[in-house]
Scaffold this active site. Sequence first.
Site, PDB file in Angstrom:
ATOM      1  N   TRP A   1       1.082  -1.214  -0.393  1.00 50.78           N
ATOM      2  CA  TRP A   1      -0.171   0.080   0.237  1.00 50.78           C
ATOM      3  C   TRP A   1       0.333   1.227   0.035  1.00 50.78           C
ATOM      4  O   TRP A   1       0.486   2.242  -0.808  1.00 50.78           O
ATOM      5  CB  TRP A   1      -0.980  -0.131   1.133  1.00 50.78           C
ATOM      6  CG  TRP A   1      -2.038  -0.798   1.037  1.00 50.78           C
ATOM      7  CD1 TRP A   1      -2.188  -2.450   1.688  1.00 50.78           C
ATOM      8  CD2 TRP A   1      -2.466  -1.464  -0.506  1.00 50.78           C
ATOM      9  NE1 TRP A   1      -3.369  -2.909   1.653  1.00 50.78           N
ATOM     10  CE2 TRP A   1      -3.698  -1.924   0.556  1.00 50.78           C
ATOM     11  CE3 TRP A   1      -3.348  -0.292  -0.879  1.00 50.78           C
ATOM     12  CZ2 TRP A   1      -4.572  -2.392  -1.043  1.00 50.78           C
ATOM     13  CZ3 TRP A   1      -4.674  -1.077  -2.024  1.00 50.78           C
ATOM     14  CH2 TRP A   1      -5.357  -1.910  -1.626  1.00 50.78           C
TER      15      TRP A   1
ATOM     16  N   ASP B   1      -1.502   6.128   6.227  1.00 48.92           N
ATOM     17  CA  ASP B   1      -2.607   5.410   5.604  1.00 48.92           C
ATOM     18  C   ASP B   1      -2.142   4.844   6.773  1.00 48.92           C
ATOM     19  O   ASP B   1      -1.674   3.641   7.189  1.00 48.92           O
ATOM     20  CB  ASP B   1      -2.024   4.910   4.723  1.00 48.92           C
ATOM     21  CG  ASP B   1      -3.217   3.976   4.261  1.00 48.92           C
ATOM     22  OD1 ASP B   1      -4.333   3.354   4.787  1.00 48.92           O
ATOM     23  OD2 ASP B   1      -2.448   3.802   3.009  1.00 48.92           O
TER      24      ASP B   1
ATOM     25  N   LYS C   1     -12.057  -1.621   6.702  1.00 48.85           N
ATOM     26  CA  LYS C   1     -11.063  -3.001   7.714  1.00 48.85           C
ATOM     27  C   LYS C   1     -12.063  -3.026   9.000  1.00 48.85           C
ATOM     28  O   LYS C   1     -11.960  -4.324   9.172  1.00 48.85           O
ATOM     29  CB  LYS C   1     -10.166  -2.641   7.481  1.00 48.85           C
ATOM     30  CG  LYS C   1      -9.367  -2.213   6.705  1.00 48.85           C
ATOM     31  CD  LYS C   1      -9.341  -3.088   4.980  1.00 48.85           C
ATOM     32  CE  LYS C   1      -8.582  -3.188   3.636  1.00 48.85           C
ATOM     33  NZ  LYS C   1      -7.800  -2.300   3.417  1.00 48.85           N
TER      34      LYS C   1
HETATM   35  C1  LIG Z   1      -7.251  -1.514   1.671  1.00 52.53           C
HETATM   36  C2  LIG Z   1      -6.432  -0.235   2.362  1.00 52.53           C
HETATM   37  C3  LIG Z   1      -5.849   0.032   0.738  1.00 52.53           C
HETATM   38  C4  LIG Z   1      -7.450   0.773  -0.242  1.00 52.53           C
HETATM   39  O1  LIG Z   1      -9.016   0.330  -0.008  1.00 52.53           O
HETATM   40  P1  LIG Z   1      -9.928   1.379  -0.351  1.00 52.53           P
HETATM   41  O2  LIG Z   1     -10.740   1.659   0.196  1.00 52.53           O
HETATM   42  O3  LIG Z   1      -9.808   0.065  -1.554  1.00 52.53           O
HETATM   43  O4  LIG Z   1      -9.081   2.013  -1.837  1.00 52.53           O
HETATM   44  C5  LIG Z   1      -4.773   1.002   1.283  1.00 52.53           C
HETATM   45  N1  LIG Z   1      -3.550   1.413   2.599  1.00 52.53           N
HETATM   46  C6  LIG Z   1      -4.703   0.299   3.157  1.00 52.53           C
HETATM   47  C7  LIG Z   1      -3.274   0.107   4.236  1.00 52.53           C
HETATM   48  C8  LIG Z   1      -5.333  -0.732   2.970  1.00 52.53           C
HETATM   49  O5  LIG Z   1      -5.413  -1.620   4.120  1.00 52.53           O
END
Ligand SMILES: *Cc1c(COP(=O)(O)O)cnc(C)c1O
Length: 376
Positions: A105, A178, A203
Amino acid sequence: MEPARAVNNFSAGPALLPLEVLQIAQSEMIDWHGSGMSVMEMSHRGKEYESIIGAAAADLASLLKLPKNYKVLFLQGGATGMFAGVPLNLTKGFDTVDYLVTGHWGKGAVKEAQKYVKNVNIVASGESTKFTQIPDPATWKFSPNAAYFHFTSNETIHGVEFGATCPNVPEGTVVVCDMSSDFLSRPIPDIEKYGVIYAGAQKNAGPAGVVIAIVREDLLERALPICPGVWVWKDQAKNQSMLNTPPCYPIYICGLYFKWLLKMGGLEAIAARNAEKASRLYRVIDNSAGYYISPVHPSCRSAMNVPFRIMNNDALEDMFLKEASKAKLLQLKGHRSVGGLRASIYNACALGQVEALVAFMEQFQKAHPTPPAPAQ
Ligand SMILES: *Cc1c(COP(=O)(O)O)cnc(C)c1O
């Protein structure tokens, strides 16, 4: 004890939601609080919806003990949208940004930033270790003039997680994180060290369709003129995330999720439960005499996403997935980019679900101590 679900779901995302959240949503689906309307049917400008989004923002701030100089935003475009939204909102007057890359990511965030910023400096990358550890902070190379420093607190695919405190950065650095896959899994004791925190809800905090952003107010003045209007944080902040029609229903579910977390005792309590779940799972891996293998360095093993392999053997792993699914243990396949297996054990996953997985793993090892003979 929480009531059992029909299956034990270890999906990495969209992931399990607390049963209680689903039950409340079910009971309110057609008639929200006597309004005669579903949350999906009401105007976002009405007093009903205003109270829903207002309570969600307030409960989130209370869970995080959020200082007053931060705004809570509910946005669209997912965490991937934020990979663009971050440089678009923070780089007016800057030509350099710093990224620490500890997995899939973080790499994705870099790729998107490169579209909007002249110099995207990689502070350090764990790629040479196949993202099995966090590069030694002594080797991190910060730029003297970066608009911000971006990192991924938990790499969902590689299972690499930072500690509960913000990494050390040079004085005055704007830290952007993030936090998609470990948001609300534990308190953020030094939250004032962050400039921006964002997390896709699906998540650990709700359903897909909304990304939560927490932005320090003084950073609202740095958007590039080309930033799409719906992503201009300053304007979204001014409009309580309702510059245009927000993802009403996902925000409502997030609100129920926040209330559930408060009821569970807040983030300290959920952190203790999460730590216990992770330690049960890693203990079985570590006590398996090399049968189960965790590729991640013990210093940065994720408490949320636990990737593992079985004797590095694809056939054994296929068999594991088949038998696990018969035992109602679902979505244990590793991400397609890394293979192997992965158990995601987010907030909504109860200790009993991890116990079921752990018991299955012990039994599977006894039943299949060696890889099957290759097909002739
Ligand atoms: C799932 C995830 C993303 C992407 O998320 P989307 O909502 O599908 O754009 C980005 N960063 C991390 C750490 C993730 O777990």
